[in-house]
Enzyme design. Structure first.
Site: not given
Lengths: 424, 424
Positions: A121, A128, A193, A195, A227, A231, A234, A247, A251, A367
């Site tokens: 990844d 970001h 996320e 991606e 992904d 949080r 994390q 994570k 996925t 975000e």
């Protein structure tokens, strides 16, 4: 072949690869999307109308994954796509034979199209990286290495699932800032996320870096990738060795792999702002400057359980573009191999969350909501700081440009189920 | 069977698994070590003297990796080992048949014994974490999460190589503290890391954590692992997402997998110092406290090119023990799956560099030399801050205890070749 002429993600200019099965035949097999149909590649081989080098490529497409075809490099898939393009054109004399090899996409169950040996990844959107950096390290948002190194880390391959696979909210260890000790519980800051996924084609031997000039010959094609990220897990676990259990619970990838060949009309030049450093020589090439970027529009939508119950359509959360990437796919690949690391056919890269600089282009809730502080209002009166049980996240992507036929990536969809582990 | 009775790593109490081939027959096949011989498992099946459930296990050992046997869980390998133990005892009537299934280890070429789907590297020695932390973050050596979370990260599976595979010094991007910009060049701070490797047996489905009480049922066995590390690349790239190219150029494993069953006599109780927090409930179990630790002695030796040229024996760099681990293998596994992450047979964990607290137990050069500041003197007058071209690093491991037969792990060996990439 009428279906490909209507508005579709899969016109004859696209011809993306997939792996699917049907209720009728539960063996996974390789296919190519056209309109609302799939060309069943083993059936096409069986039909006996494909000859020459395209037949050789077809022979490599008769397993339960695309790895063998991927390993042969871009010529093999190009020959197969070219032959399919001829066979599928309106009025082709082979039309009756081809018709017998088509399976409606609505009757297909897709699977992850490759045996993914390793998943890497990246972190290729500077927007970001800056937005996240502000939340995790307010005093030091963008680290000094960012503008020089295509930052990436190894991800978990086993928990990559195909679009439509729902998953349970993960359990994990978290610590709130005001607590003395951590606790175990369901993640309360679950995020997506958006991606771009990048599948490797032909590999490289251990110890032999791939130079920029030939980097794209090692890429089979692109997909959409979600992904999913916890949080709170994390934030507590990620130092000093990076994200791990935040994570690795799921996925999601889209079923379709759009080839680099199909993306050719949507390439554009790549350059660095004069305020940014130019890349080191091993990450630089004329070809990359001329056409390294890919104009691929990326969209995230949400459908909450309440919206679903009321029959309301999903609503957009963000719109961004792969041109927002600070690094190109060739740069990611050249960097990944500069130490001699061997890539293998079917390996997958994630681009990193592909956020732009514009309002509404932030491709993750953390975000959009400034770390959960400003919930996103939804049209039905709901709001989201992070994902709630029952939320369905839908990724879409497409390329369109004057003078070129629009091609789409389909969707990558996943729904959050409530936490429900066995007793521990 | 005389060979097993001499001083050997592989007495009849060990019976470790491997995958090997010979010049005579280039097909990789599964074997079991005994003395200086290997029992060729497909040949044993062919011989027709094994029946019942051990035969079923033997049937799963006829591929080119051990994955199928691993996936069956500990009973399958236990039945096979029990039968082998009977067949191999001195004076057994099957001796002439077994003799026909033996291959001298000196004539075997070993390969990585499993198809490793995912490789996870832990960080389980608090001594290593503290020593490294002092160098990378002098003001903040041991992070607040360390005593609560079995810290780990995903590693690269494709670059895992078998003992004896030499590798080139990696190229990479580094930045010296006094430079304004980074440069590309061969790593100048190349290091080894002595770790214990842990192979998964039976997997768990995605979404279903493995509780502590049954964690060890998912472990097939242990090996030695050298997590080669380019410290200068690591220092520049690792923030914020962890080590990447600093590790993915090569990781060496020993050929032999010592089963958990063979390690049973060397288990010991596990406890936390009163100054350390007790683990959260999901990382705690009576069984783990009673016998979670493994008394496995670990040794690193170096043989420089000059020593080799002069016929001098390798010299010891460190001696440590797996009991120095702050977390047990069961805790690593329970933590890894708590978020629902699925483990698959053949997956590999690294323990993290297994340094102890005593002088001479630091299991990497960066620790032994305080970051390269105090070179290690060698008996022949050479000294090492980091590895030089031609250096050969040898890992050894063994278990010994009063009243139990000593068992060994063999060796994990790798030699550093000069940097020599193609033109880039």
């Amino acid at each position: 072949m009428t279906s490909a002429n209507e508005s579709t993600d899969f016109p004859i200019q696209n011809l993306p690869f997939c792996v699917f099965r049907t209720d009728h035949d539960e063996t996974a097999r390789c296919g190519v999307g056209i309109g609302d149909q799939i060309v069943d590649l083993p059936a096409l081989k069986q039909a006996g109308i494909v000859k020459g080098s395209a037949y050789d490529a077809l022979q490599l497409s008769c397993g339960t994954t695309l790895n063998e075809l991927m390993a042969m490099g871009p010529d093999a898939s190009a020959q197969l796509r070219q032959t399919l393009s001829q066979l599928l054109r309106a009025g082709a004399k082979e039309e009756p034979v081809i018709a017998g090899c088509l399976v409606p996409q609505s009757k297909a169950t897709f699977s992850v199209p490759a045996n993914i040996g390793d998943y890497t990844d990246f972190y290729a959107s500077i927007h970001h990286a800056t937005n996240i950096g502000k939340l995790f390290r307010p005093d030091n948002p963008l680290l000094p290495n960012y503008r020089w190194v295509p930052i990436g880390y190894h991800g978990r391959a086993s928990s990559i699932v195909i679009s439509g696979t729902d998953f349970h909210r993960p359990l994990g260890q978290t610590k709130s800032p005001d607590a003395d000790t951590p606790t175990l519980g369901p993640s309360r800051r679950l995020d997506y996320e958006l991606e771009v996924g990048i599948y490797m084609g032909k590999g490289n031997p251990l110890g032999q870096p791939v130079p920029m000039d030939s980097a794209e010959e090692h890429i089979f094609g692109l997909c959409l990738l979600n992904d999913w990220s916890a949080r709170d897990i994390q934030a507590w676990e990620y130092q000093p060795l990076g994200p791990f259990l935040a994570k690795s619970f799921a996925t999601t990838v889209s079923p379709w792999i759009v080839t680099m060949e199909a993306l050719a009309p949507f390439r554009q030049n790549w350059s660095r702002a004069s305020t940014d450093p130019q890349p080191l020589a091993y990450l630089d090439a004329d070809r990359n400057r001329a056409s390294g970027a890919i104009d691929l529009v990326l969209e995230v939508l949400i459908e909450t359980a309440q919206m679903r119950a009321n029959g309301e359509a999903p609503v957009r959360l963000s719109l961004s573009n792969f041109t927002d990437s600070y690094w190109t796919v060739a740069q990611m690949l050249a960097h990944h191999t500069i130490n001699g690391c061997n890539l293998t056919a079917g390996d997958l890269f994630g681009s990193g969350t592909m956020s732009g600089s514009a309002e509404g282009s932030q491709a993750a809730l953390i975000e959009l909501t400034s770390g959960g502080v400003n919930p996103v209002p939804l049209p039905n009166g709901e709001a989201r700081s992070f994902l709630e049980d029952g939320d369905r996240v839908i990724l879409r992507g497409w390329c369109e440009r004057d003078g070129a036929c629009r091609i789409g990536f389909g969707e990558a969809i996943g729904t959050v189920l409530p936490q429900s582990q066995g007793k521990l």
